[in-house]
Structure formats: structure tokens, C-alpha cells
Design an enzyme around this catalytic site. Structure first.
Site, short mmCIF file in Angstrom:
data_model
loop_
_atom_site.label_atom_id
_atom_site.label_comp_id
_atom_site.label_asym_id
_atom_site.label_seq_id
_atom_site.Cartn_x
_atom_site.Cartn_y
_atom_site.Cartn_z
N THR A 81 1.36 -1.47 -0.07
CA THR A 81 0.04 0.08 0.09
C THR A 81 0.99 1.51 0.00
OG1 THR A 81 -0.22 -0.47 2.55
CG2 THR A 81 -2.18 -0.96 0.76
N GLY A 136 12.77 21.37 3.59
CA GLY A 136 12.52 20.14 2.97
C GLY A 136 13.44 20.09 1.97
N VAL A 190 15.78 14.47 -1.86
CA VAL A 190 15.36 14.48 -2.94
C VAL A 190 13.78 15.58 -3.54
CG1 VAL A 190 14.90 12.74 -5.22
CG2 VAL A 190 16.18 12.17 -2.75
N GLU A 221 14.03 17.95 -6.66
CA GLU A 221 13.50 18.31 -8.03
C GLU A 221 12.49 19.03 -7.43
OE1 GLU A 221 14.54 13.11 -7.68
OE2 GLU A 221 12.61 14.03 -8.24
N HIS A 271 34.53 5.35 -25.79
CA HIS A 271 35.22 6.46 -25.69
C HIS A 271 34.73 7.97 -27.13
CE1 HIS A 271 38.09 10.81 -25.66
NE2 HIS A 271 38.37 9.91 -26.47
#
Length: 466
Positions: A143, A180, A183, A187, A444
Site C-alpha cells: 500500500t 525539506g 530528493v 527535484e 570514448h
């Protein structure tokens, strides 16, 4: 009453993956979802929609700030059509959740729309569109979680909002205050800063992304400061009040002074908490711990042996891919197989630009455990591929055992790190040494060369291009 081998409550990444794997293993499977679309938080109001907005806002920033450097001149003003941007985000969500519907049909999984709750350990009542009772030999609780809040903050979901509302604003904020520095807040903060909002991040700890390696926190903090975001670290929020269309936030700094911030929107992004409301766990004898999580053993079994729990509702990092691994793990366990999960090797990613990604131990953790280690670090600005694209911020850092050279942790910030971290996960899954990585050929020019160079630096301080 319909009977099933397995019933899953919740259709997020953990739940729907568990359902698919159970069906693949020959079990008659049902999945119960209280909302009208499958996919849970991740697909509907989390991972997928936020990445869509991050991508769109990144294109806008490239067009307004960097195209000219590449010799691309666009006549006239470049404007943001937020309604269209949000519409595209929703189209991506609809297509993705529709894909889960297809997968359920493809695997002959019965889908029930409604709130699932336990009558007893093997019977589930579904209330909602598909109201009925079903029986299941095994049950998987998946859940998920919901946004946390601070006890003194009243969320009106108009001006004082969570990430859910931040994904569908009808205007770009003039000043977005974010409580806060984790993450989700970073974002969404980057999305709206790119689109023109003033952004202030208020973080209680002394650094952003505090659970990740300190080097990554420091570097990402520089990125946000360069973008002219105000980063208020070591600030304890005391109050959040709405006055008309204005939000006033008061916070105490480390000197004990109260600082006031005023904005038109406040995003409360202080983590997430397990969601178990309405499950009636007591009827099935399922125990919870004091953090509101469902208690499980090493097999992800609850205190009731035929009931399992996975994802955000149990202990551990709240990550979609962790839930997926656990969903597969439980399905295979029920089928009598012996799967395994190495929780140390579940990567964490921040999808800002530059991206941040990590797996394994941080330097702080190795020091706390008195592990002797060595460090190899390589800056992206020394890569030809990074200079060619203009993505020169960041670095790759590899931590290896000082004696055995086994890779213990990989921490990176830079372009495409969300994808590059997979190389580190594979290497550590097979207990590779830093020298093993350094001896592998890397194409590369690529961003992946930074991993090889960091490995060379860790092996014998012999990075080639720095």
C-alpha cells in the site's frame, strides 16, 4: 466468492510487479487498487510525472541559457506554456498507467477497484466500484506511503502544498518556499526555479540530501546556489501560516534567531510515511512497529505467516525499485524458490541536473564502522564528452577497501549519473575490485569513462586524464 492463490493490496511498482511475477509462476492472482488508475504514487503523482516536468523544464533552460553557446539562435522570446507542460506530463502518466492495465490483462490478473481491508487472514473485503469479498491463500500488502507533514502545519493543498499538488500548479510561483532539502523538494524546486520562480529551501540538517555522501551534498548545494536558490541550512521551521495569497514561514537558525520567509507557495517536503489506513490489519493479526511500518522477517513475512508486506509500508529506503525487487522476492518465495536481495546494493538517485546517484557505503558510514578505505575521484570537467556537451559539473568517487581493493561504495554527481550508477551496482554485485573496473574498456568519448578514471585513481592513484 472468488478465490485466489495470491491477492495483492496496492498497485504501485511493488504491487504490480509482484502480481506479474506471481502470474508468471502459475498462481491465480488478484490485485486491489482503491484509485481508478494503477501504478500507485510512483506512476501517478511521483517518479514519472516529476521526471516529465524535470525533462520539460530542462529543455526550457537549455533553450534560454545554453542554445546560444551551441550556435543556435532563436528569434523572439521563449515562453513557458505551463498548462501545456502539465498536460504533457499527464499524457505521459496516462500512457504509463495504461501500460500497467495492459500488463494485467496480458498476465490474466484480476483487477479490483476499491479499498481492500482484511476480514481475517485469508478474506478481503473490497469497498468501492468493485464491492465484494474475495478469498486468497496468500496476501501481499503493497500500500505504499504518503507525504509526511509537521504537526503544526495545516496543509490547505492550495498554497501550502505537498508534492502531489506541486505537480499540477496552474501558475509558476513567484516565490516557492520548500521545507525539506531531500530528493523530492530539490527535484521540484529545480523545476520551478528553471521556469522563473524564486526558490528558498529550508533544511533542518546542516546539509541537503543528508542521507547521501557528504561530498555529493556539498556539490549539489553549489549547483543550487549557482542557480540563485536560497539554501537555508540548519534552520528549524517553527510555523507556517497562510495570509490570503501569501505564505509566511518562520524558522529558527543555529544562532537561535527567528527568520521569516514570505512566498506565494510553500511546498512541505519532509519525507513520506507508510500508508496503512483502512487495511484493518488487526483482523488479520498483522503487527506494526512504533514507526507505523508493517513488521516483517527476512522473508518479508508479517506476523501472520500467509501475509507478506513490501515497499514503502515496511522498513528500508522508500524507493520504487526497492519495492519492485521485494515484489519479485515475495512472489518467488511463495513459489518455493530461494531469491535474495542485497539491500546495500539498491542505488539511490536524485533526478536534478546534474543527476546524483550512489550505491553502497558512504565515507561517513565507513568511518563509523572503522573500515580502512581508499578514495578515487575524477571530475567530469576532465572528460572530452562532458566538454563537448557542456555538462562539466560533478565527479565520480569510488571507495574501495584499503587492503583488498573491493569496491565498497560509488558516489557520483553529473550528467547521466542515474544511468551510470548501474555499472557500479553490477560491479559490486560481483564483488569487483577498483582495479577490475579500471581494466574494463569504456567507450570514448562517454560519461562512463569517469567511472573508469575514478577506479584508476582508487587503484593506484593513476587516473590518466587529470
Amino acid at each position: 466468492m472468488k478465490s485466489y492463490d495470491v491477492a495483492i493490496i496496492g498497485s504501485g511498482p511493488g504491487g504490480y510487479v509482484a502480481a506479474i511475477r506471481c502470474a508468471q509462476l502459475g498462481m491465480k492472482t488478484a490485485i486491489i487498487e482503491k484509485y481508478s488508475t494503477l501504478g500507485g504514487t510512483c506512476l501517478n503523482v511521483g517518479c514519472i510525472p516529476s521526471k516529465a516536468l524535470l525533462s520539460s523544464s530542462h529543455h526550457y533552460e537549455e533553450a534560454t541559457k545554453h542554445f546560444e553557446d551551441h550556435g543556435i539562435e532563436i528569434p523572439g522570446d521563449i515562453k513557458v506554456n505551463l498548462e501545456k507542460m502539465i498536460g504533457r506530463k499527464q499524457a505521459v502518466v496516462d500512457q504509463t498507467t495504461g501500460g500497467i492495465d495492459f500488463l494485467m490483462k496480458k498476465n490474466n490478473i484480476d483487477v479490483f477497484e476499491g479499498l481492500g481491508s482484511f476480514i481475517d487472514a485469508t478474506h478481503i473485503k473490497i469497498e468501492g466500484k468493485d464491492a465484494q469479498e474475495i478469498e486468497a491463500k496468500k496476501v501481499i500488502i503493497a500500500t505504499g506511503s504518503k507525504p509526511s507533514n509537521l504537526p503544526f502545519i495545516s496543509l490547505d493543498k492550495e498554497r501550502i502544498i505537498t508534492s502531489t499538488e506541486a505537480l499540477k500548479l496552474k501558475e509558476v510561483p513567484k516565490h516557492l518556499i520548500i521545507i525539506g532539502g531531500g530528493v523530492i523538494g530539490l527535484e521540484l524546486g529545480q523545476v520551478y526555479r528553471r521556469l522563473g520562480a524564486e526558490v528558498t529551501v529550508i533544511e533542518y540538517m546542516d546539509r541537503i540530501i543528508p542521507t547521501m555522501d557528504a561530498g555529493l551534498s556539498k556539490e549539489l548545494n553549489k549547483v543550487f546556489k549557482k542557480a540563485k536558490c536560497k539554501m537555508m541550512l540548519s534552520h528549524k521551521v517553527q510555523s507556517v501560516e497562510r495570509k490570503g495569497d501569501e505564505v509566511v514561514v518562520k524558522a529558527e537558525n543555529k544562532k537561535g534567531e527567528v527568520v521569516e520567509f514570505k512566498g506565494d507557495y510553500c511546498l512541505v517536503s519532509v519525507g513520506r510515511k507508510p500508508y496503512t489506513e483502512g487495511l484493518n490489519l488487526e483482523a488479520a493479526g498483522v503487527k506494526m512497529n512504533d514507526r507505523g511500518q508493517v513488521e516483517v522477517n527476512e522473508h518479508l513475512q508479517t506476523s501472520t505467516s500467509n501475509i507478506y508486506a513490501i515497499g514503502d509500508v515496511i522498513k528500508g529506503a522508500m524507493l520504487a525499485h526497492k519495492a519492485e525487487e521485494e515484489g519479485t522476492f515475495v512472489a518467488e518465495t511463495i513459489a518455493g524458490q530461494k531469491p535474495h536481495i542485497d539491500y546495500n546494493l539498491i542505488p539511490g538517485v536524485v533526478y536534478t541536473w546534474p543527476e546524483v546517484a550512489a550505491v553502497g557505503k558512504t565515507e561517513e558510514e565507513l568511518k563509523a564502522d572503522n573500515v580502512a578505505y581508499k578514495v578515487g575521484q575524477f571530475p567530469f570537467r576532465a572528460l572530452g564528452r562532458a566538454r563537448a556537451s557542456g555538462d562539466i559539473e560533478g565527479f565520480v568517487k569510488i571507495l574501495a577497501d584499503k587492503t583488498t581493493d573491493e569496491v565498497l561504495g560509488v558516489h557520483m554527481i553529473g550528467a547521466r549519473c542515474a544511468d551510470l550508477i548501474a555499472e557500479a551496482v553490477v560491479s559490486m554485485e560481483y564483488r569487483a575490485s577498483a582495479e577490475d573496473i579500471s581494466r574494463m574498456s569504456h567507450a570514448h568519448p562517454t560519461f562512463a569513462e569517469a567511472v573508469k578514471e575514478a577506479a584508476l585513481a582508487a587503484t593506484d592513484n593513476r587516473a590518466l586524464h587529470v
